[in-house]
Design a protein around this motif. Sequence first.
Motif, PDB file in Angstrom:
ATOM      1  N   LEU A 133      37.376 -12.723  14.955  1.00 21.57           N
ATOM      2  CA  LEU A 133      36.002 -12.310  15.233  1.00 21.57           C
ATOM      3  C   LEU A 133      35.251 -12.098  13.929  1.00 21.57           C
ATOM      4  O   LEU A 133      35.811 -11.579  12.960  1.00 21.57           O
ATOM      5  CB  LEU A 133      35.972 -11.001  16.031  1.00 21.57           C
ATOM      6  N   THR A 137      30.201 -10.085  16.318  1.00 20.95           N
ATOM      7  CA  THR A 137      30.960 -10.137  17.571  1.00 20.95           C
ATOM      8  C   THR A 137      31.823  -8.895  17.729  1.00 20.95           C
ATOM      9  O   THR A 137      31.905  -8.301  18.815  1.00 20.95           O
ATOM     10  CB  THR A 137      31.838 -11.397  17.611  1.00 20.95           C
ATOM     11  N   TYR A 138      32.476  -8.481  16.644  1.00 21.48           N
ATOM     12  CA  TYR A 138      33.315  -7.283  16.698  1.00 21.48           C
ATOM     13  C   TYR A 138      32.477  -6.047  17.027  1.00 21.48           C
ATOM     14  O   TYR A 138      32.875  -5.206  17.842  1.00 21.48           O
ATOM     15  CB  TYR A 138      34.037  -7.101  15.362  1.00 21.48           C
ATOM     16  N   ASP A 140      29.783  -5.921  18.748  1.00 21.91           N
ATOM     17  CA  ASP A 140      29.439  -5.962  20.172  1.00 21.91           C
ATOM     18  C   ASP A 140      30.593  -5.429  21.020  1.00 21.91           C
ATOM     19  O   ASP A 140      30.374  -4.751  22.033  1.00 21.91           O
ATOM     20  CB  ASP A 140      29.100  -7.392  20.598  1.00 21.91           C
TER      21      ASP A 140
END
Length: 211
Positions: A133, A137-138, A140
């Motif tokens: 990730l 993204t992480y 989120d």
Amino acid sequence: MPYVKVEVTKDGVTREQKAALVQGVTALLQQVLNKDPSLTFVTIDEVDTDNWGVGGELVSDLRRKKAAAPAPSPAPIIGPSVLADTTGELPALLDCIATYLDGLYFADVERLARVFHPRARYFSTAEGSLKELDMPTYFDVVRGRVPASASQQPRYDRLLSVDLAGPHTALVKLECALSPRHFTDYLSLVKEQGQWRIISKVFEVRQLPPT
């Protein structure tokens, strides 16, 4: 022909947990009522916490109040094995790690963004294949978590080793728990523009036994 409807708050219940729930409910009906598993229907509905109320308040509001309450005193970071700290960088490095652990406990993306390098990567094979990730993204993923602070889980933060290769590079091994999971993290850190930041996170995770 039994029909069972299970409603839970939308808190990231995994597919594996749902499968276990369906199997458990079906087995219970067979055991207690002698119902045929092939004719037993189980549905699972995940309800957003904004659509679930308890005691006259939304669950989302109750959790925000709990998260804002004073957290239990964190367990001290104990027993670090510091290898060749001739740089004088250990205090600043430990501040970075403390902020990281607070960010996890409070599911606080703002704190985590302060200690992760923008180009950092997150790696894990906990689900069987390599998962990578980037930071947006992480973050989120973290935003979607229920903070451990919301239920005032006891802190379990253990710094196991710190290897300072020089004034700009370090490797840290630590443990932390976000019930029901226990994590062992390997963090690679670099110092850039006077600030220590995590450039990669690799971890192992296991389920904590029921208490």
